[in-house]
Write an enzyme that holds these catalytic residues in place. Structure first.
Site, PDB file in Angstrom:
ATOM      1  N   LYS A 190       0.837  -1.203   0.000  1.00 56.04           N
ATOM      2  CA  LYS A 190       0.000   0.000   0.000  1.00 56.04           C
ATOM      3  C   LYS A 190       0.871   1.252   0.000  1.00 56.04           C
ATOM      4  CE  LYS A 190      -3.422   2.413   2.779  1.00 56.04           C
ATOM      5  NZ  LYS A 190      -4.393   2.408   3.846  1.00 56.04           N
ATOM      6  N   GLU A 196      10.622  -4.566   4.405  1.00 59.99           N
ATOM      7  CA  GLU A 196      10.691  -5.985   4.020  1.00 59.99           C
ATOM      8  C   GLU A 196      10.361  -6.148   2.541  1.00 59.99           C
ATOM      9  OE1 GLU A 196       9.015  -4.784   6.629  1.00 59.99           O
ATOM     10  OE2 GLU A 196       8.948  -6.187   8.309  1.00 59.99           O
ATOM     11  N   GLY A 248      -4.740  -1.731   4.906  1.00 58.15           N
ATOM     12  CA  GLY A 248      -3.912  -2.857   4.458  1.00 58.15           C
ATOM     13  C   GLY A 248      -4.554  -4.211   4.729  1.00 58.15           C
ATOM     14  N   ARG A 249      -5.068  -4.407   5.940  1.00 59.35           N
ATOM     15  CA  ARG A 249      -5.627  -5.724   6.297  1.00 59.35           C
ATOM     16  C   ARG A 249      -7.034  -5.914   5.743  1.00 59.35           C
ATOM     17  NH1 ARG A 249      -4.563  -2.339  10.245  1.00 59.35           N
ATOM     18  NH2 ARG A 249      -6.210  -1.511  11.569  1.00 59.35           N
ATOM     19  N   GLU A 334      -4.566  -6.388  14.846  1.00 62.48           N
ATOM     20  CA  GLU A 334      -4.091  -5.071  14.414  1.00 62.48           C
ATOM     21  C   GLU A 334      -5.239  -4.061  14.486  1.00 62.48           C
ATOM     22  OE1 GLU A 334      -0.562  -4.604  11.584  1.00 62.48           O
ATOM     23  OE2 GLU A 334      -2.236  -4.085  10.293  1.00 62.48           O
ATOM     24  N   HIS A 365      -4.197 -32.598  17.672  1.00 62.34           N
ATOM     25  CA  HIS A 365      -3.036 -33.371  18.100  1.00 62.34           C
ATOM     26  C   HIS A 365      -1.897 -32.461  18.542  1.00 62.34           C
ATOM     27  CE1 HIS A 365      -4.970 -37.036  16.676  1.00 62.34           C
ATOM     28  NE2 HIS A 365      -5.472 -36.236  15.751  1.00 62.34           N
ATOM     29  N   LYS A 494       9.266  -0.388  13.965  1.00 60.85           N
ATOM     30  CA  LYS A 494       9.829  -0.084  12.635  1.00 60.85           C
ATOM     31  C   LYS A 494      10.930   0.970  12.755  1.00 60.85           C
ATOM     32  CE  LYS A 494       5.714  -0.631   9.711  1.00 60.85           C
ATOM     33  NZ  LYS A 494       4.765   0.095   8.875  1.00 60.85           N
TER      34      LYS A 494
END
Ligand code: F6P
Length: 530
Positions: A190, A196, A248-249, A334, A365, A494
């Site tokens: 965005k 990253e 973003g999400r 978030e 499990h 950040k």
């Protein structure tokens, strides 16, 4: 007494009440469940009764959920800390009317971008591209990665890969074995500044150049920052833009979903959008009691803020949804991991719960032991389809469904000491040995869960499920008085990472760093291969 206090008083009074007792003499399963045309949501295996539910609905009404929902859909700037509208719903407003932001209808642009995406994805699907690598992180990765995996049976386009971690291992492992001449790289960000993503994008470009590919034609960008995509060298014709009113999400529905569209085709993607749109329509129109996102949210508020259960597990009985807990983790944590209300005052409640989980039956499990017999109560959110996609393996699906239902049944029913003693006696134990062994086989029960059931995990249903949870997060956020649409809490880490980079590289000293951080840096530098 305000509604919060009333609810807490009710919780104190019923804390020990067996959920099972609520089923006696009533059709609780019908009264404490609801359905849309396409799915059903059962919350009867919780300790919510009619009075509690009425109070929870009153809580939502007092918080103004309906008005704020309408404001969101109408394009008002409800994300006040960023002065932005919140309009991911506009991206799937395929048949709706205009949506105004700052006096302008955003829908023509939404349709135009979608049409460009359709054309582009058709070209890619009919070209020599064999592999698509989506480089992004957070919402620019989890959404498409989760949805591509979920819709594998509908995947008839090029293979899709997802690179997110700045750990070089991720991109190295992904690019190894790919042909640079037949790979399309999608840089999804965005902001187009995320360290990253930009680091991985540069590495991918160098790899492509070194291996005979052509970044000019084989790089695409998805971003709100078209100036920055240009500086990176991506042809504007290959850039799919969107606006700052898409968080973003919440961005999977637009350009960030390009890899999904390439995977399942434009028609499949449209169906996915239509599923979400159907949930939007339902959320806007249904009365609270019949409103799935509303009731899902109120169950969440009951468990987290009233009962004090700090986490909730998302447990899809569908291997292809094994990334859904991760996706919901970002969506919920978030969005609602905040401590300050819209007006700047402190929240006087716990905010969003810790969201975690895994696909069933695998989780059974791994961590279900703690869910069944641990000391903490963990509300579980199960989901399962009536049908799998492998008719020849229907017996697998029946087992899957049986396991899903068995877990919620076991959590609610538990096993008493008397029952455990009988099991041990039937095995031939007696006396002290029987007592000791029996105690380990007791299940406290009375552990709440909800179950979402649907016909099949197709694009339409997936769109619905995601939109259901998006709106659930919204309702919870409104009730808590927080802004679900900013994420200032990711900033400090950040900033510090940026300032630590030269320290780790050895071009700056550790002055000003705390003793622990300085010592860790020194250890890592000392033990680095020269
Ligand atoms: O983690 C913070 C965050 O801003 C998320 O909200 C977002 O999904 C992710 O980083 C990636 O951001 P971008 O799409 O701008 O690269």
């Amino acid at each position: 007494m305000d509604i919060w206090d009333t609810l807490r008083t009710r919780q104190d009074a019923i804390a020990e009440r067996p959920i099972l007792a609520l089923f006696e003499g009533t059709d609780r399963a019908a009264e404490f469940s609801l359905s849309t045309q396409y799915m059903a949501f059962d919350y009867s295996k919780t300790n919510i009764d009619a009075d509690t539910r009425a109070d929870l609905i009153a809580l939502a009404e007092a918080a103004g959920v309906a008005q704020k929902r309408d404001a969101m859909f109408a394009g008002e700037k409800i994300n006040a800390t960023e002065d932005r509208a919140v309009l991911h719903t506009a991206l799937r407003n395929l048949d709706g009317g205009s949506v105004m932001v700052d006096g302008q209808d955003v829908m023509p642009e939404v349709h135009a971008t979608l049409e460009r995406m359709r054309t582009f994805s058709k070209q890619v699907r009919s070209s020599n591209i064999t592999d698509v690598v989506n480089i992004g992180i957070g919402g620019s990765d989890l959404g498409p990665a989760m949805a591509v995996a979920a819709l594998a049976p509908y995947h008839d386009g090029p293979r899709c890969h997802f690179v997110s971690n700045v750990d070089g291992a991720h991109i190295a492992d992904t690019l190894r074995g790919l042909d640079a001449k037949t790979t399309l790289v999608i840089v999804a960000s965005k902001t187009f500044t995320t360290i990253e993503t930009m680091t991985n994008a540069r590495t991918a470009r160098a790899w492509m150049v070194d291996h005979g590919g052509d970044p000019e034609t084989q790089f695409t960008a998805l971003s709100t920052a078209e100036d920055k995509t240009g500086q990176f060298g991506i042809d504007p014709a290959q850039v799919f833009g969107f606006e700052d009113w898409v968080g973003g999400r919440y961005s999977l529905w637009g350009p960030i979903g390009l890899s999904l569209m390439i995977a399942i085709g434009a028609e499949g993607f449209d169906t996915f959008l239509r599923g979400a749109q159907a949930m939007d329509t339902h959320f806007k129109a249904a009365e609270p009691l019949e409103n799935m996102p509303m009731m899902l949210a109120l169950v969440g508020i009951w468990h987290n803020q009233i009962c004090g259960y700090a986490t909730r597990a998302v447990l899809p009985y569908d291997q292809r949804l094994n990334m859904l807990p991760d996706y919901f983790q970002q969506l919920e944590m978030e969005s609602n991991g905040k401590a300050v209300q819209m007006d700047g005052s402190d929240v006087d409640n716990n905010t969003g719960p810790v969201v975690w989980g895994a696909a069933g039956t695998n989780g059974q499990h791994a961590f279900y032991q703690l869910i069944h017999q641990g000391t903490r109560v963990i509300p579980c959110e199960f989901m399962v389809a009536a049908n799998g996609h492998e008719p020849e393996l229907a017996h697998h699906h029946h087992l899957l469904v049986a396991n899903c239902l068995a877990q919620s049944e076991a959590l609610m029913q538990g096993r008493s000491l008397t029952q455990a003693r009988k099991i041990m006696a039937d095995k031939g134990l007696s006396g002290e040995a029987l007592e000791r062994q029996a105690r380990h086989r007791v299940f406290p029960g009375n552990r709440p869960s909800t179950t979402l059931v649907y016909e099949r995990l197709d694009p339409f249903t997936l769109g619905q499920i995601i939109a259901l949870y998006e709106h659930r997060v919204f309702v919870e956020g409104v009730i808590l008085g927080i802004n679900s649409y900013d994420q200032w809490g990711v900033e400090l880490g950040k900033e510090l990472a940026t300032s630590l980079q030269p320290v780790v590289e050895g071009t700056a000293g550790t002055d000003g760093k705390d003793g622990s951080t300085a010592a860790l840096v020194e250890y890592l530098i000392k033990h680095r291969d020269r």
